[in-house]
Design a protein around this motif. Structure first.
Motif, PDB file in Angstrom:
ATOM      1  N   GLU A  21      59.328  42.340  32.023  1.00  0.00           N
ATOM      2  CA  GLU A  21      58.637  41.253  32.694  1.00  0.00           C
ATOM      3  C   GLU A  21      58.301  41.576  34.148  1.00  0.00           C
ATOM      4  N   THR A  22      58.887  42.668  34.666  1.00  0.00           N
ATOM      5  CA  THR A  22      58.637  43.023  36.055  1.00  0.00           C
ATOM      6  C   THR A  22      57.242  43.606  36.213  1.00  0.00           C
ATOM      7  N   PRO A  23      56.389  43.002  37.007  1.00  0.00           N
ATOM      8  CA  PRO A  23      55.022  43.524  37.145  1.00  0.00           C
ATOM      9  C   PRO A  23      55.018  44.874  37.848  1.00  0.00           C
ATOM     10  N   GLN A  24      54.102  45.739  37.439  1.00  0.00           N
ATOM     11  CA  GLN A  24      53.942  47.035  38.076  1.00  0.00           C
ATOM     12  C   GLN A  24      52.879  46.913  39.161  1.00  0.00           C
ATOM     13  N   SER A  25      53.119  47.555  40.263  1.00  0.00           N
ATOM     14  CA  SER A  25      52.200  47.431  41.382  1.00  0.00           C
ATOM     15  C   SER A  25      51.690  48.801  41.820  1.00  0.00           C
ATOM     16  N   LEU A  26      50.563  48.775  42.525  1.00  0.00           N
ATOM     17  CA  LEU A  26      49.990  49.958  43.135  1.00  0.00           C
ATOM     18  C   LEU A  26      49.791  49.640  44.615  1.00  0.00           C
ATOM     19  N   ARG A  27      50.542  50.320  45.457  1.00  0.00           N
ATOM     20  CA  ARG A  27      50.480  50.086  46.900  1.00  0.00           C
ATOM     21  C   ARG A  27      49.504  51.089  47.506  1.00  0.00           C
ATOM     22  N   VAL A  28      48.429  50.553  48.077  1.00  0.00           N
ATOM     23  CA  VAL A  28      47.338  51.385  48.590  1.00  0.00           C
ATOM     24  C   VAL A  28      47.264  51.215  50.107  1.00  0.00           C
ATOM     25  N   LYS A 201      29.046  42.587  45.694  1.00  0.00           N
ATOM     26  CA  LYS A 201      28.299  42.403  44.446  1.00  0.00           C
ATOM     27  C   LYS A 201      28.968  43.118  43.273  1.00  0.00           C
ATOM     28  N   SER A 202      29.696  44.198  43.561  1.00  0.00           N
ATOM     29  CA  SER A 202      30.312  44.981  42.490  1.00  0.00           C
ATOM     30  C   SER A 202      31.807  45.191  42.665  1.00  0.00           C
ATOM     31  N   TRP A 203      32.320  44.855  43.837  1.00  0.00           N
ATOM     32  CA  TRP A 203      33.726  45.108  44.143  1.00  0.00           C
ATOM     33  C   TRP A 203      34.388  43.833  44.637  1.00  0.00           C
ATOM     34  N   ARG A 204      35.686  43.777  44.450  1.00  0.00           N
ATOM     35  CA  ARG A 204      36.480  42.695  45.034  1.00  0.00           C
ATOM     36  C   ARG A 204      37.242  43.263  46.219  1.00  0.00           C
ATOM     37  N   LEU A 205      37.139  42.601  47.350  1.00  0.00           N
ATOM     38  CA  LEU A 205      37.934  43.002  48.496  1.00  0.00           C
ATOM     39  C   LEU A 205      39.372  42.543  48.300  1.00  0.00           C
ATOM     40  N   ALA A 206      40.308  43.371  48.727  1.00  0.00           N
ATOM     41  CA  ALA A 206      41.714  42.981  48.598  1.00  0.00           C
ATOM     42  C   ALA A 206      42.000  41.721  49.403  1.00  0.00           C
ATOM     43  N   VAL A 207      41.218  41.496  50.456  1.00  0.00           N
ATOM     44  CA  VAL A 207      41.377  40.283  51.255  1.00  0.00           C
ATOM     45  C   VAL A 207      40.007  39.871  51.774  1.00  0.00           C
ATOM     46  N   PRO A 231      38.283  46.416  34.553  1.00  0.00           N
ATOM     47  CA  PRO A 231      37.968  45.637  33.353  1.00  0.00           C
ATOM     48  C   PRO A 231      39.092  44.688  32.965  1.00  0.00           C
ATOM     49  N   ALA A 232      40.278  44.905  33.503  1.00  0.00           N
ATOM     50  CA  ALA A 232      41.427  44.030  33.236  1.00  0.00           C
ATOM     51  C   ALA A 232      41.770  43.266  34.510  1.00  0.00           C
ATOM     52  N   PRO A 233      42.414  42.116  34.366  1.00  0.00           N
ATOM     53  CA  PRO A 233      42.736  41.307  35.543  1.00  0.00           C
ATOM     54  C   PRO A 233      43.639  42.055  36.528  1.00  0.00           C
ATOM     55  N   ILE A 234      43.345  41.902  37.797  1.00  0.00           N
ATOM     56  CA  ILE A 234      44.152  42.477  38.872  1.00  0.00           C
ATOM     57  C   ILE A 234      44.472  41.369  39.859  1.00  0.00           C
ATOM     58  N   GLN A 235      45.725  41.304  40.262  1.00  0.00           N
ATOM     59  CA  GLN A 235      46.123  40.371  41.308  1.00  0.00           C
ATOM     60  C   GLN A 235      46.502  41.157  42.556  1.00  0.00           C
ATOM     61  N   VAL A 236      46.312  40.547  43.699  1.00  0.00           N
ATOM     62  CA  VAL A 236      46.713  41.154  44.963  1.00  0.00           C
ATOM     63  C   VAL A 236      47.879  40.347  45.511  1.00  0.00           C
ATOM     64  N   SER A 237      49.015  41.008  45.672  1.00  0.00           N
ATOM     65  CA  SER A 237      50.201  40.275  46.103  1.00  0.00           C
ATOM     66  C   SER A 237      50.421  40.352  47.613  1.00  0.00           C
ATOM     67  N   LEU A 254      47.296  47.920  54.401  1.00  0.00           N
ATOM     68  CA  LEU A 254      48.014  48.098  53.138  1.00  0.00           C
ATOM     69  C   LEU A 254      47.684  46.955  52.192  1.00  0.00           C
ATOM     70  N   ALA A 255      47.392  47.277  50.935  1.00  0.00           N
ATOM     71  CA  ALA A 255      47.188  46.267  49.889  1.00  0.00           C
ATOM     72  C   ALA A 255      48.041  46.630  48.688  1.00  0.00           C
ATOM     73  N   THR A 256      48.694  45.625  48.111  1.00  0.00           N
ATOM     74  CA  THR A 256      49.489  45.818  46.907  1.00  0.00           C
ATOM     75  C   THR A 256      48.797  45.147  45.740  1.00  0.00           C
ATOM     76  N   LEU A 257      48.383  45.947  44.756  1.00  0.00           N
ATOM     77  CA  LEU A 257      47.693  45.446  43.571  1.00  0.00           C
ATOM     78  C   LEU A 257      48.686  45.349  42.420  1.00  0.00           C
ATOM     79  N   ILE A 258      48.681  44.204  41.739  1.00  0.00           N
ATOM     80  CA  ILE A 258      49.521  44.014  40.553  1.00  0.00           C
ATOM     81  C   ILE A 258      48.705  44.381  39.335  1.00  0.00           C
ATOM     82  N   LEU A 259      49.171  45.375  38.587  1.00  0.00           N
ATOM     83  CA  LEU A 259      48.400  45.924  37.491  1.00  0.00           C
ATOM     84  C   LEU A 259      48.644  45.188  36.184  1.00  0.00           C
TER      85      LEU A 259
END
Length: 263
Positions: A21-28, A201-207, A231-237, A254-259
């Motif tokens: 249940e622990t979400p995996q993240s990508l810290r960029v 138009k094609s990208w989502r900004l992390a903030v 193509p799959a939902p991404i959340q920014v934590s 720094l942005a943390t994306l929840i995969l």
């Protein structure tokens, strides 16, 4: 302390459930390092590496990186920062400076493959710019997934012609990409610019709110960004600008994306 077999089984099942249940993240982390020259005039690679390590990123997008340039001691900065941080590294040179190169770099906790450095549109004798691309395999909620990571530094001149052309060029290049793509760097444009309007138009900004990154001493505007599409939902934590005013003329963001699961 002795535990019954039933208690051990229950504990193992609970641990397995919690892990699943622990979400995996990508810290960029995106950072214009100004060839490691700080506001104090010192070229200090260990200082830059320390800033990077403080954020514990998974991938790092670097701009204004020197390789074998006299002003920064003829050091391959990307390789040295990779060594100091313990990360895999790729470099893409866009401008020749005597015998050396100047461009973008990507650091990653994960092995890099499909490394490609693409030159961006350049009109009227502007400074050559590029976008560096790598593919990494990262853990997600259901196992792992491939994602493409892009680091770039757009043209700095007042007219947005080359910046807009660069956004279009990247878009056409990735038109058939069907996986998570992260694009970040020094866009040399603000939230209210035509360049950011085109990116949205094609990208989502992390903030979408203002996170000033420049100048580092007293940040008044945000020109460094992290964006993504998937193509799959991404959340920014989390999105934050690191409180570092000396190591470069930009502050890192720094942005943390929840995969999500498999794509």
């Amino acid at each position: 302390m002795n535990c019954s077999p039933l208690a051990i089984t229950i504990a193992l099942l609970f641990a397995s459930f919690a892990s699943a249940e622990t979400p995996q993240s990508l810290r960029v982390l995106s950072y214009n390092i100004h060839h490691c020259e700080g506001s104090d005039g010192k070229v200090d690679l260990p200082r830059i590496a320390k800033v990077i390590k403080s954020a514990a990123p998974d991938v790092v997008l670097l701009q204004e990186v020197d390789r074998h340039v006299a002003r920064s001691g003829n050091i391959d900065q990307a390789v040295e920062i990779g060594r100091l941080t313990g990360m895999h590294v790729a470099f893409g040179g866009n401008l020749k400076i005597r015998e050396g190169d100047y461009g973008n770099a990507i650091l990653s906790r994960y092995p890099l493959r499909d490394v490609e450095n693409r030159q961006l549109p350049n009109s009227n004798g502007g400074e050559p710019r590029g976008v560096l691309s790598v593919v990494v395999t990262v853990p997600n909620a259901e196992g792992e997934q491939d994602c493409r990571i892009l680091a770039t530094h757009f043209d700095h001149r007042p007219a947005p012609v080359d910046r807009l052309a660069s956004v279009d060029d990247i878009e056409q290049w990735l038109s058939t990409e069907n996986r998570l793509v992260v694009l970040g760097g020094d866009f040399n444009a603000t939230q209210v610019s035509s360049v950011l309007e085109q990116i949205r138009k094609s990208w989502r900004l992390a903030v979408d709110g203002q996170k000033p990154t420049f100048p580092a001493t007293t940040p008044s505007r945000q020109i460094d960004f992290i964006s993504y599409r998937s193509p799959a939902p991404i959340q920014v934590s989390e999105v934050r600008v690191l409180d570092e005013a000396v190591a470069s003329d930009h502050r890192p963001i720094l942005a943390t994306l929840i995969l999500a699961g498999d794509q």
